[in-house]
Design an enzyme around this catalytic site. Structure first.
Site, short mmCIF file in Angstrom:
data_model
loop_
_atom_site.label_atom_id
_atom_site.label_comp_id
_atom_site.label_asym_id
_atom_site.label_seq_id
_atom_site.Cartn_x
_atom_site.Cartn_y
_atom_site.Cartn_z
N ARG A 46 0.83 -1.22 0.00
CA ARG A 46 0.00 0.00 0.00
C ARG A 46 0.85 1.26 0.00
NH1 ARG A 46 -5.52 -0.51 2.12
NH2 ARG A 46 -5.47 1.74 2.23
N GLU A 212 7.37 -22.22 23.14
CA GLU A 212 8.14 -21.04 22.71
C GLU A 212 8.55 -20.24 23.93
OE1 GLU A 212 6.59 -19.21 18.83
OE2 GLU A 212 4.80 -19.61 20.02
N ASP A 231 -4.09 -20.09 16.95
CA ASP A 231 -2.80 -19.69 16.39
C ASP A 231 -1.88 -20.89 16.15
OD1 ASP A 231 -0.86 -17.65 15.65
OD2 ASP A 231 0.19 -18.13 17.50
N HIS A 236 -0.73 -26.06 13.29
CA HIS A 236 0.57 -26.74 13.39
C HIS A 236 0.50 -28.07 14.16
CE1 HIS A 236 1.79 -23.00 11.80
NE2 HIS A 236 2.00 -22.36 12.92
N LYS A 336 3.30 -19.94 24.87
CA LYS A 336 4.32 -18.89 24.76
C LYS A 336 4.92 -18.67 26.15
CE LYS A 336 2.65 -16.59 20.64
NZ LYS A 336 3.62 -17.19 19.69
C1 BG6 Z 1 3.17 -18.98 13.83
C2 BG6 Z 1 2.40 -18.38 14.98
O1 BG6 Z 1 2.32 -19.65 12.95
O2 BG6 Z 1 4.14 -19.88 14.33
C3 BG6 Z 1 3.32 -17.71 15.96
O3 BG6 Z 1 1.47 -17.43 14.46
C4 BG6 Z 1 4.43 -18.63 16.40
O4 BG6 Z 1 2.60 -17.23 17.09
C5 BG6 Z 1 5.10 -19.29 15.19
O5 BG6 Z 1 5.37 -17.88 17.15
C6 BG6 Z 1 6.06 -20.38 15.64
O6 BG6 Z 1 6.79 -20.84 14.53
P1 BG6 Z 1 8.26 -21.45 14.71
O7 BG6 Z 1 8.60 -21.95 13.36
O8 BG6 Z 1 9.12 -20.33 15.19
O9 BG6 Z 1 8.14 -22.52 15.75
#
Ligand code: BG6
Length: 485
Positions: A46, A212, A231, A236, A336
């Site tokens: 944008r 994380e 998320d 995942h 997290k």
């Molecule tokens: C993303 C999430 O899909 O994956 C994030 O939105 C997360 O919140 C991230 O931190 C983690 O990915 P990776 O590859 O760092 O484990």
């Protein structure tokens, strides 16, 4: 397979994902000479920036994210591939600039990568169709979040499906691009050893963890409306579970693998309000220490609502209703601000039935297979072995396969692999529309229950393994999370 000449368009081309992941991934592939000489990258954004201003932005915001030392001549060559196009993605009259930037050659592969909020997907696809840019040889890549519930995921599938055929749609889940995920396929289907044991008779339980250390960072606006279930878990973790639990596909062809994954998603036992409160724990981080540094709690993060009930941690016990898996618990956990950064799958086998040694069977650790996705990619198999010396004492020992050590080949980041697959037209590592919907369908009752339930997520101190209730969840079955055992 070689990649043929392409024009790759990044919508959201000046955004965070493009700068941190997509452009560095393309550069890394360029350095390895994977990209045809004349292929081009068109970044659409944008901001009314000039080409020079945009390239400066790439220099400042993208280059620092390249994992290896940058080779300056290659970097200069890479920048020459990039064209910046400023347009308003929702305003069809501005698309002329994109038409001019693209090469008018039907033999080229055209990829539109939508690294934008999902609310824009429908409009962008419509505008690509209206301007004749959605050609039969073009592909569209959809970045997460792919919906926030079943209805919105269905809407995305419907909107994008009006313009692109399913075989042109690449739904990204970057976990599927990680090296170890493909190694899990290799392990299961490239060896005779595991498949006969890969079932309820021999496996006692499976743990999948993505932990994380980072907090919500500057993504609070998105995250507070999302939470860990949407998320991380819906995508995942469920994708990892699918790869662990699926029946052997007949080949690595996209639909063979995706059919097998879909079957797992459809066989997941549905939660009812009662089973849900017994088997799912949600948590939210409080202030604490990560690597010796004090960090604020989720509700103290800048702009966080002081009474936010968004979960930053989920742990659950899931089950798969099939002959292969009936009764085998799959413990899933993600959060997290946890004690460590790790992603791993632990497959625990049943205990031996009888001890022939002067040691009770209870002193034998059941065999387990640990599949590590990060930080260090590898596998370890825990076995009982004799300790050296005169007496016949058995102890747990580890058989270790460190992919980095073993293969000494350069590693590829998930986005590098996935981008190459898109450019090659290889769909196996991307989710099909029905898979996406099946995953949302399964989490939907959880989302609905939480919506109506006004209790707050269990607090946990940053730098720990989550709320005590998560340990109790698995402890109830006489087990422990691997890191806590
Ligand atoms: C993303 C999430 O899909 O994956 C994030 O939105 C997360 O919140 C991230 O931190 C983690 O990915 P990776 O590859 O760092 O484990």
């Amino acid at each position: 397979m070689a990649i043929s000449d392409f024009d790759l368009v990044f919508f959201g081309g000046s955004g965070d994902l493009a700068m941190r992941k997509l452009l560095p991934a393309m550069y890394s592939r360029d350095v390895c000479n994977d990209l045809p000489e004349s292929s081009r990258i068109i970044c659409v954004g944008r901001d009314d920036a000039t080409q020079e201003e945009f390239l400066r932005m790439v220099e400042n915001n993208s280059k620092p994210h390249i994992k290896d030392t940058v080779h300056e001549p290659s970097w200069t060559r890479f920048l020459q591939r990039i064209t910046y196009v400023a347009l308003n993605a929702t305003d069809v009259s501005t698309y002329q600039k994109l038409i001019e930037a693209l090469r008018d050659d039907p033999s080229l592969t055209r990829v539109y990568y939508l690294a934008t909020p999902p609310q824009l997907f429908a409009k962008i696809c419509d505008n690509l169709a209206a301007t004749g840019l959605a050609t039969p040889n073009s592909r569209v890549v959809l970045e997460k979040p792919l919906g926030r519930d079943l209805a919105s995921a269905k809407q995305i599938n419907l909107d994008v499906g009006k313009v692109f055929a399913e075989s042109q749609i690449y739904r990204i889940d970057h976990y599927l691009g990680k090296e170890t995920v493909q190694n899990l396929l290799a392990l299961r289907f490239g060896n005779i050893l595991f498949e006969p044991l890969w079932r309820r008779e021999w496996i006692s339980d499976v743990q999948i963890t993505i932990a994380e250390k980072i907090g919500v960072g500057n993504r609070l606006g998105y995250y507070d409306n999302s939470g860990a279930l949407r998320d991380m878990l819906q995508n995942h973790l469920l994708q990892l579970l699918c790869i662990v639990a699926m029946e052997p596909p007949t080949s690595i062809a996209p639909d063979a693998v995706r059919d097998a994954k879909l079957q797992v998603l459809r066989s997941l036992k549905r939660f009812t309000p009662t089973t849900l409160s017994q088997n799912i724990i949600r948590g939210q981080y409080r202030a604490g220490y990560i690597d010796g540094q004090q960090v604020p709690g989720y509700r103290e993060e800048p702009d966080a609502p002081k009474s936010s009930r968004t979960e930053t941690f989920v742990a659950m016990k899931a089950e798969i209703d099939t002959w292969r898996w009936a009764g085998v618990p799959f413990y899933l956990r993600t959060g997290k601000r946890m004690a460590d950064r790790l992603a791993e799958i632990v497959v625990r086998f049943k205990p031996i039935p009888h001890s022939i040694f002067n040691q009770p069977t209870s002193s034998f650790q059941p065999n387990s297979l640990v599949i590590r996705l990060q930080p260090d990619e590898g596998l370890s198999m825990n076995l009982m072995a004799k300790t050296p010396g005169d007496s016949m004492r058995l102890k747990q020992a580890e058989l270790e396969l460190d992919f980095r050590e073993q293969f000494k080949a350069p590693r590829m980041e998930a986005y590098e692999r996935l981008l190459l697959d898109v450019l090659r037209g290889q769909l196996t590592l991307f989710m099909r529309g029905d898979e996406l919907e099946a995953a949302w369908e399964w989490v939907e009752p959880i989302l609905e229950h939480w919506e109506q339930d006004d209790s707050a997520p269990a607090p946990y101190t940053s730098g720990t393994w989550g709320p005590a209730a998560a340990s109790a969840l698995i402890g109830r079955d006489g087990l422990q999370w691997r890191e806590e055992s």
